[in-house]
Write a protein that holds these residues in place. Structure first.
Motif, PDB file in Angstrom:
ATOM      1  N   LEU A   1      -4.435   0.056  -9.616  1.00 26.63           N
ATOM      2  CA  LEU A   1      -4.215   0.363  -8.208  1.00 26.63           C
ATOM      3  C   LEU A   1      -3.149  -0.549  -7.619  1.00 26.63           C
ATOM      4  CD1 LEU A   1      -4.964   1.896  -5.652  1.00 26.63           C
ATOM      5  CD2 LEU A   1      -6.867   0.298  -5.324  1.00 26.63           C
ATOM      6  N   ALA A   2      -3.192  -1.821  -7.953  1.00 19.91           N
ATOM      7  CA  ALA A   2      -2.184  -2.750  -7.448  1.00 19.91           C
ATOM      8  C   ALA A   2      -0.795  -2.360  -7.928  1.00 19.91           C
ATOM      9  CB  ALA A   2      -2.524  -4.175  -7.889  1.00 19.91           C
ATOM     10  N   ASP A   3      -0.672  -1.941  -9.183  1.00 22.51           N
ATOM     11  CA  ASP A   3       0.631  -1.497  -9.698  1.00 22.51           C
ATOM     12  C   ASP A   3       1.159  -0.312  -8.893  1.00 22.51           C
ATOM     13  OD1 ASP A   3       0.704  -3.430 -11.686  1.00 22.51           O
ATOM     14  OD2 ASP A   3      -0.138  -2.113 -13.226  1.00 22.51           O
ATOM     15  N   GLY A   4       0.288   0.657  -8.622  1.00 24.47           N
ATOM     16  CA  GLY A   4       0.716   1.816  -7.841  1.00 24.47           C
ATOM     17  C   GLY A   4       1.076   1.457  -6.415  1.00 24.47           C
ATOM     18  N   LEU A   5       0.291   0.583  -5.806  1.00 23.82           N
ATOM     19  CA  LEU A   5       0.552   0.203  -4.419  1.00 23.82           C
ATOM     20  C   LEU A   5       1.845  -0.597  -4.278  1.00 23.82           C
ATOM     21  CD1 LEU A   5      -3.026  -0.764  -3.164  1.00 23.82           C
ATOM     22  CD2 LEU A   5      -1.725   1.318  -2.648  1.00 23.82           C
ATOM     23  N   VAL A   6       2.149  -1.446  -5.249  1.00 26.78           N
ATOM     24  CA  VAL A   6       3.398  -2.214  -5.174  1.00 26.78           C
ATOM     25  C   VAL A   6       4.604  -1.283  -5.307  1.00 26.78           C
ATOM     26  CG1 VAL A   6       4.794  -3.963  -6.339  1.00 26.78           C
ATOM     27  CG2 VAL A   6       2.390  -4.392  -5.877  1.00 26.78           C
ATOM     28  N   THR A   7       4.488  -0.252  -6.132  1.00 21.97           N
ATOM     29  CA  THR A   7       5.556   0.763  -6.182  1.00 21.97           C
ATOM     30  C   THR A   7       5.744   1.390  -4.800  1.00 21.97           C
ATOM     31  OG1 THR A   7       5.164   1.277  -8.509  1.00 21.97           O
ATOM     32  CG2 THR A   7       6.252   2.972  -7.193  1.00 21.97           C
ATOM     33  N   ALA A   8       4.639   1.735  -4.143  1.00 17.73           N
ATOM     34  CA  ALA A   8       4.718   2.326  -2.800  1.00 17.73           C
ATOM     35  C   ALA A   8       5.305   1.342  -1.800  1.00 17.73           C
ATOM     36  CB  ALA A   8       3.327   2.776  -2.346  1.00 17.73           C
ATOM     37  N   LEU A   9       4.915   0.071  -1.885  1.00 17.47           N
ATOM     38  CA  LEU A   9       5.463  -0.934  -0.975  1.00 17.47           C
ATOM     39  C   LEU A   9       6.971  -1.060  -1.139  1.00 17.47           C
ATOM     40  CD1 LEU A   9       2.905  -3.892  -1.301  1.00 17.47           C
ATOM     41  CD2 LEU A   9       3.010  -2.130   0.461  1.00 17.47           C
ATOM     42  N   THR A  10       7.416  -1.032  -2.376  1.00 17.14           N
ATOM     43  CA  THR A  10       8.844  -1.168  -2.654  1.00 17.14           C
ATOM     44  C   THR A  10       9.635  -0.015  -2.060  1.00 17.14           C
ATOM     45  OG1 THR A  10       8.283  -2.315  -4.713  1.00 17.14           O
ATOM     46  CG2 THR A  10      10.533  -1.500  -4.492  1.00 17.14           C
ATOM     47  N   LEU A  11       9.077   1.163  -2.102  1.00 18.86           N
ATOM     48  CA  LEU A  11       9.778   2.353  -1.604  1.00 18.86           C
ATOM     49  C   LEU A  11       9.656   2.530  -0.095  1.00 18.86           C
ATOM     50  CD1 LEU A  11       8.738   4.940  -4.355  1.00 18.86           C
ATOM     51  CD2 LEU A  11      11.000   3.930  -4.034  1.00 18.86           C
ATOM     52  N   LEU A  12       8.502   2.189   0.476  1.00 21.86           N
ATOM     53  CA  LEU A  12       8.202   2.562   1.864  1.00 21.86           C
ATOM     54  C   LEU A  12       8.161   1.394   2.844  1.00 21.86           C
ATOM     55  CD1 LEU A  12       5.311   5.069   1.063  1.00 21.86           C
ATOM     56  CD2 LEU A  12       7.702   5.633   1.561  1.00 21.86           C
ATOM     57  N   ASP A  13       7.888   0.197   2.366  1.00 22.77           N
ATOM     58  CA  ASP A  13       7.821  -0.989   3.221  1.00 22.77           C
ATOM     59  C   ASP A  13       6.911  -0.797   4.436  1.00 22.77           C
ATOM     60  OD1 ASP A  13       8.380  -3.569   4.099  1.00 22.77           O
ATOM     61  OD2 ASP A  13      10.132  -2.926   5.243  1.00 22.77           O
ATOM     62  N   PRO A  14       5.654  -0.375   4.228  1.00 20.39           N
ATOM     63  CA  PRO A  14       4.740  -0.242   5.371  1.00 20.39           C
ATOM     64  C   PRO A  14       4.263  -1.604   5.859  1.00 20.39           C
ATOM     65  CG  PRO A  14       3.552   0.161   3.354  1.00 20.39           C
ATOM     66  CD  PRO A  14       4.984  -0.044   2.958  1.00 20.39           C
ATOM     67  N   GLY A  15       3.907  -1.689   7.112  1.00 22.43           N
ATOM     68  CA  GLY A  15       3.355  -2.929   7.637  1.00 22.43           C
ATOM     69  C   GLY A  15       1.884  -3.089   7.322  1.00 22.43           C
ATOM     70  N   THR A  16       1.197  -1.947   7.130  1.00 27.01           N
ATOM     71  CA  THR A  16      -0.243  -1.958   6.879  1.00 27.01           C
ATOM     72  C   THR A  16      -0.591  -0.969   5.780  1.00 27.01           C
ATOM     73  OG1 THR A  16      -0.670  -2.453   9.219  1.00 27.01           O
ATOM     74  CG2 THR A  16      -2.534  -1.661   7.917  1.00 27.01           C
ATOM     75  N   LEU A  17      -1.447  -1.394   4.857  1.00 27.91           N
ATOM     76  CA  LEU A  17      -2.037  -0.503   3.856  1.00 27.91           C
ATOM     77  C   LEU A  17      -3.489  -0.270   4.256  1.00 27.91           C
ATOM     78  CD1 LEU A  17      -0.826  -1.898   0.401  1.00 27.91           C
ATOM     79  CD2 LEU A  17      -0.323   0.343   1.365  1.00 27.91           C
ATOM     80  N   ILE A  18      -3.834   0.984   4.485  1.00 34.38           N
ATOM     81  CA  ILE A  18      -5.199   1.335   4.862  1.00 34.38           C
ATOM     82  C   ILE A  18      -5.854   1.987   3.650  1.00 34.38           C
ATOM     83  CG2 ILE A  18      -6.650   2.653   6.436  1.00 34.38           C
ATOM     84  CD1 ILE A  18      -4.235   2.703   8.378  1.00 34.38           C
ATOM     85  N   ILE A  19      -6.895   1.376   3.124  1.00 32.62           N
ATOM     86  CA  ILE A  19      -7.569   1.886   1.938  1.00 32.62           C
ATOM     87  C   ILE A  19      -8.902   2.495   2.349  1.00 32.62           C
ATOM     88  CG2 ILE A  19      -8.380   1.373  -0.389  1.00 32.62           C
ATOM     89  CD1 ILE A  19      -5.403   0.830   0.009  1.00 32.62           C
ATOM     90  N   GLY A  20      -9.098   3.755   1.978  1.00 36.43           N
ATOM     91  CA  GLY A  20     -10.335   4.444   2.317  1.00 36.43           C
ATOM     92  C   GLY A  20     -10.939   5.129   1.110  1.00 36.43           C
TER      93      GLY A  20
ATOM     94  N   ARG B   1      -0.599  -9.408  -4.098  1.00 36.66           N
ATOM     95  CA  ARG B   1       0.198 -10.615  -3.842  1.00 36.66           C
ATOM     96  C   ARG B   1       0.833 -11.147  -5.122  1.00 36.66           C
ATOM     97  NH1 ARG B   1      -4.108 -12.139  -0.272  1.00 36.66           N
ATOM     98  NH2 ARG B   1      -5.029 -13.372  -1.958  1.00 36.66           N
ATOM     99  N   ALA B   2       0.120 -11.071  -6.232  1.00 30.99           N
ATOM    100  CA  ALA B   2       0.630 -11.591  -7.500  1.00 30.99           C
ATOM    101  C   ALA B   2       1.804 -10.772  -8.025  1.00 30.99           C
ATOM    102  CB  ALA B   2      -0.488 -11.613  -8.537  1.00 30.99           C
ATOM    103  N   ARG B   3       1.935  -9.519  -7.567  1.00 31.37           N
ATOM    104  CA  ARG B   3       2.956  -8.630  -8.106  1.00 31.37           C
ATOM    105  C   ARG B   3       4.223  -8.562  -7.248  1.00 31.37           C
ATOM    106  NH1 ARG B   3      -1.680  -7.249 -10.326  1.00 31.37           N
ATOM    107  NH2 ARG B   3      -1.791  -5.895 -12.158  1.00 31.37           N
ATOM    108  N   ILE B   4       4.118  -8.881  -5.980  1.00 28.96           N
ATOM    109  CA  ILE B   4       5.297  -8.721  -5.127  1.00 28.96           C
ATOM    110  C   ILE B   4       6.254  -9.895  -5.324  1.00 28.96           C
ATOM    111  CG2 ILE B   4       4.109  -7.288  -3.436  1.00 28.96           C
ATOM    112  CD1 ILE B   4       3.823  -9.712  -1.650  1.00 28.96           C
ATOM    113  N   THR B   5       7.524  -9.598  -5.155  1.00 25.49           N
ATOM    114  CA  THR B   5       8.560 -10.630  -5.265  1.00 25.49           C
ATOM    115  C   THR B   5       9.308 -10.715  -3.937  1.00 25.49           C
ATOM    116  OG1 THR B   5      10.019  -8.981  -6.290  1.00 25.49           O
ATOM    117  CG2 THR B   5       8.765 -10.431  -7.766  1.00 25.49           C
ATOM    118  N   PHE B   6      10.233  -9.800  -3.708  1.00 21.37           N
ATOM    119  CA  PHE B   6      10.983  -9.802  -2.450  1.00 21.37           C
ATOM    120  C   PHE B   6      10.273  -9.026  -1.346  1.00 21.37           C
ATOM    121  CE2 PHE B   6      12.200  -5.985  -4.699  1.00 21.37           C
ATOM    122  CZ  PHE B   6      12.214  -5.021  -3.714  1.00 21.37           C
TER     123      PHE B   6
END
Length: 314
Positions: free
Chosen positions: A233-252, A271-276
């Motif tokens: 899940l973290a791998d998938g979410l970091v891909t999404a963060l890289t593409l979309l740069d959301p301020g909030t991730l809401i997990i339901g 946190r362990a996966r993000i760089t920039f």
């Protein structure tokens, strides 16, 4: 009381409601989806359920619903009212808007994607309220996402935006219903965790909630299953963060009901996966499993508002 019908069709269950103009749930009901009976049977059940809700509204409030909103999984052509593709339900090119309008004797119907409808509700009424940019990711039978930007939900050019569950995170992995291998959905959905824990525990009826309880008690088999799901899940979410740069991730979704058993390791893994990338806030959804149904109701009210605006400007 003025009201609309709201229906949220999931892979496991259908939720129905009557929704007031302020988003209040005036009546709620549930049905099993029964997807094992085939795609056509599920369509028939959706129409029957809507009929039941209409009858309840007429009996309780004295008049017919003003509109209906229907939220369904998969790929949705909202403009033409077609459920284009839903892997979990076996649907292809089903004209749901027309079918439901006919069943409800001409009541206007808005068709939307279940997760985007849930994201709409979380954005207006729940955990995304006031957020300029957010990503809503429910972890249920499958995994999808809703991209919230400026109070609206981005559908994409072809109605496919946000399908994070079909991002490949483990190339060559398990076969997904979409035809690819190693999709996030095959590893980190509630259904995937249930399958993995049933195998690891030797208990065929064990599910993701059982796995979470076993994690909390320190069972090493459960810890391994949970860790693999969280890392995927973290791998998938970091891909999404890289593409979309959301301020909030809401997990339901069902998996989020595990609370900090999920959120603490997930925040750490992201946190362990993000760089920039800028770390987003990772928060639980506020509306629970009513989000999709509430969102369907909001779609119906939005349809009425848009129709009224057109009539005024015509």
């Amino acid at each position: 009381m003025r009201h609309v019908i709201a229906l949220d069709v999931g892979g496991t269950s259908m939720k129905g409601a009557l929704v007031g103009p302020d988003g209040a749930l005036l009546h709620e009901a549930r049905r099993a989806t029964g997807r094992h009976r085939g795609a056509d049977a599920v369509v028939g059940d959706v129409l029957d359920f809507a009929d039941e809700l209409r009858a309840h509204g007429e009996a309780r409030h004295g008049h017919a619903p003003l509109a209906a909103g229907l939220a369904v999984p998969g790929i949705v052509d909202a403009d033409h009212g077609i459920a284009v593709y839903a892997a979990n339900l076996g649907w292809r090119d089903v004209p749901l808007r027309d079918l439901l309008t006919e069943r409800l004797d001409g009541v206007p119907v808005a068709l939307g994607h279940d997760v985007r409808a849930g994201g709409l509700a979380e954005g207006r009424l729940g955990a995304g309220r006031g957020a300029e940019r957010f990503l809503f990711v429910p972890l249920g039978t499958g995994i999808a996402g809703a991209i919230g930007i400026g109070g609206a939900i981005e559908a994409g050019a072809h109605g496919c935006a946000g399908e994070i569950g079909h991002v490949v995170v483990r190339p060559g992995g398990a076969l997904c219903g979409c035809g690819q291998r190693g999709c996030l959905e095959t590893l980190a959905s509630a259904a995937a965790v249930s399958r993995a824990w049933a195998t690891a525990s030797g208990a065929p009826d064990a599910d993701a909630a059982d796995c979470a309880k076993a994690v909390a008690s320190g069972d090493p088999r459960a810890v391994r299953v949970w860790r693999e799901a969280v890392e995927a899940l973290a791998d998938g979410l970091v891909t999404a963060l890289t593409l979309l740069d959301p301020g909030t991730l809401i997990i339901g979704g069902g998996l989020a009901e595990a609370g900090e058993t999920l959120f603490s390791p997930l925040r750490e893994a992201v946190r362990a996966r993000i760089t920039f990338q800028k770390p987003p806030g990772i928060v639980p959804a506020a509306l629970g499993d009513t989000a999709g149904c509430l969102g369907a109701g909001l779609l119906a009210w939005d349809l009425l508002a848009a129709t009224a605006t057109k009539e005024v400007t015509a």
